[in-house]
Motif scaffolding. Structure first.
Motif, PDB file in Angstrom:
ATOM      1  N   PRO A  36       0.789  -1.231   0.000  1.00  0.00           N
ATOM      2  CA  PRO A  36       0.000   0.000   0.000  1.00  0.00           C
ATOM      3  C   PRO A  36       0.827   1.289   0.000  1.00  0.00           C
ATOM      4  CG  PRO A  36      -0.814  -1.523   1.680  1.00  0.00           C
ATOM      5  CD  PRO A  36       0.461  -2.087   1.153  1.00  0.00           C
ATOM      6  N   ASN A  37       2.026   1.252   0.604  1.00  0.00           N
ATOM      7  CA  ASN A  37       2.897   2.434   0.630  1.00  0.00           C
ATOM      8  C   ASN A  37       4.308   1.982   0.977  1.00  0.00           C
ATOM      9  OD1 ASN A  37       3.213   2.305   3.526  1.00  0.00           O
ATOM     10  ND2 ASN A  37       1.234   3.322   3.730  1.00  0.00           N
ATOM     11  N   ARG A  38       5.241   2.936   1.082  1.00  0.00           N
ATOM     12  CA  ARG A  38       6.637   2.586   1.352  1.00  0.00           C
ATOM     13  C   ARG A  38       6.998   2.640   2.837  1.00  0.00           C
ATOM     14  NH1 ARG A  38      10.268   3.274  -3.449  1.00  0.00           N
ATOM     15  NH2 ARG A  38      11.855   3.644  -1.885  1.00  0.00           N
ATOM     16  N   TRP A  39       6.033   2.794   3.708  1.00  0.00           N
ATOM     17  CA  TRP A  39       6.294   2.808   5.147  1.00  0.00           C
ATOM     18  C   TRP A  39       6.440   1.380   5.647  1.00  0.00           C
ATOM     19  CZ3 TRP A  39       7.630   7.260   7.189  1.00  0.00           C
ATOM     20  CH2 TRP A  39       7.165   8.435   6.612  1.00  0.00           C
ATOM     21  N   TYR A  40       7.449   1.136   6.513  1.00  0.00           N
ATOM     22  CA  TYR A  40       7.767  -0.214   6.975  1.00  0.00           C
ATOM     23  C   TYR A  40       7.927  -0.214   8.490  1.00  0.00           C
ATOM     24  CZ  TYR A  40      10.790  -4.320   7.730  1.00  0.00           C
ATOM     25  OH  TYR A  40      11.331  -5.481   8.177  1.00  0.00           O
ATOM     26  N   ALA A  41       7.139  -1.026   9.182  1.00  0.00           N
ATOM     27  CA  ALA A  41       7.277  -1.182  10.630  1.00  0.00           C
ATOM     28  C   ALA A  41       8.274  -2.306  10.880  1.00  0.00           C
ATOM     29  CB  ALA A  41       5.934  -1.511  11.278  1.00  0.00           C
ATOM     30  N   GLN A  42       9.464  -1.931  11.308  1.00  0.00           N
ATOM     31  CA  GLN A  42      10.512  -2.915  11.550  1.00  0.00           C
ATOM     32  C   GLN A  42      10.140  -3.846  12.696  1.00  0.00           C
ATOM     33  OE1 GLN A  42      14.277  -0.993  12.040  1.00  0.00           O
ATOM     34  NE2 GLN A  42      14.158   0.038  10.070  1.00  0.00           N
ATOM     35  N   PRO A  43      10.697  -5.057  12.694  1.00  0.00           N
ATOM     36  CA  PRO A  43      10.371  -6.005  13.758  1.00  0.00           C
ATOM     37  C   PRO A  43      10.809  -5.481  15.121  1.00  0.00           C
ATOM     38  CG  PRO A  43      12.115  -6.858  12.331  1.00  0.00           C
ATOM     39  CD  PRO A  43      11.633  -5.602  11.724  1.00  0.00           C
ATOM     40  N   MET A  44       9.932  -5.652  16.101  1.00  0.00           N
ATOM     41  CA  MET A  44      10.205  -5.218  17.475  1.00  0.00           C
ATOM     42  C   MET A  44      10.151  -6.445  18.366  1.00  0.00           C
ATOM     43  SD  MET A  44       7.564  -2.052  17.535  1.00  0.00           S
ATOM     44  CE  MET A  44       6.286  -3.088  16.831  1.00  0.00           C
ATOM     45  N   GLU A  45      11.202  -6.685  19.113  1.00  0.00           N
ATOM     46  CA  GLU A  45      11.214  -7.824  20.024  1.00  0.00           C
ATOM     47  C   GLU A  45      10.521  -7.413  21.317  1.00  0.00           C
ATOM     48  OE1 GLU A  45      14.337 -10.804  22.172  1.00  0.00           O
ATOM     49  OE2 GLU A  45      14.959  -9.699  20.400  1.00  0.00           O
TER      50      GLU A  45
END
Length: 151
Positions: A36-45
């Motif tokens: 949908p867009n270029r925003w990326y939620a990086q993995p969070m431990e």
């Protein structure tokens, strides 16, 4: 390297005309992933999944992440557990991390969390969700991978 194109036909991912809020695809043909867009939620431990099953705290975190409108959301630090009948090995790398195994509660836990993220996301079923797999090091099953230490 995969092909990256926008819905307007831009082929170069570094092209400044490809805006962060513009939809794009990874790959081509039937295997192409629409983002949908270029925003990326990086993995969070978050280390909050007792017995490897996402907890209410896990859901609370990903509810907020889903509402933020990231094109890609990635679940973090998911251990692959191959010896599901050994309770003493219930957590391969860290206590309370998400586990992917043949056990229905593990597989269903991840599926339910992904379904929840898509339900809460403004993109619905178009929400792309990835899973970061964990290297379990010295606790690896020798039939699955070499036992090794990273320290």
């Amino acid at each position: 390297m995969s092909t990256v194109t926008s819905e307007t036909g831009i082929n170069n991912p570094k092209d400044p005309a490809l805006k962060v809020n513009q939809p794009w695809t990874i790959g081509t043909g039937e295997a192409a992933l629409k983002v949908p867009n270029r925003w990326y939620a990086q993995p969070m431990e978050t280390n909050d999944s007792p017995r490897g099953i996402p907890s209410q705290y896990t859901y609370d975190i990903f509810e907020r992440v889903a509402h933020a409108g990231f094109g890609i959301i990635e679940l973090a630090d998911t251990a692959i557990q191959t010896f599901v009948d050994e309770p003493e090995r219930a957590h391969l790398a860290r206590y309370h991390q998400i586990i992917l195994s043949e056990r229905p509660e593990h597989f269903d836990g991840i599926k339910k969390l992904i379904d929840f993220i898509r339900k809460e996301s403004p993109f619905g079923d178009e929400q792309l969700v990835g899973v970061q797999l964990d290297v379990v090091g010295p606790q690896s099953n020798p039939m699955f991978s070499d036992v090794f230490r990273t320290y």
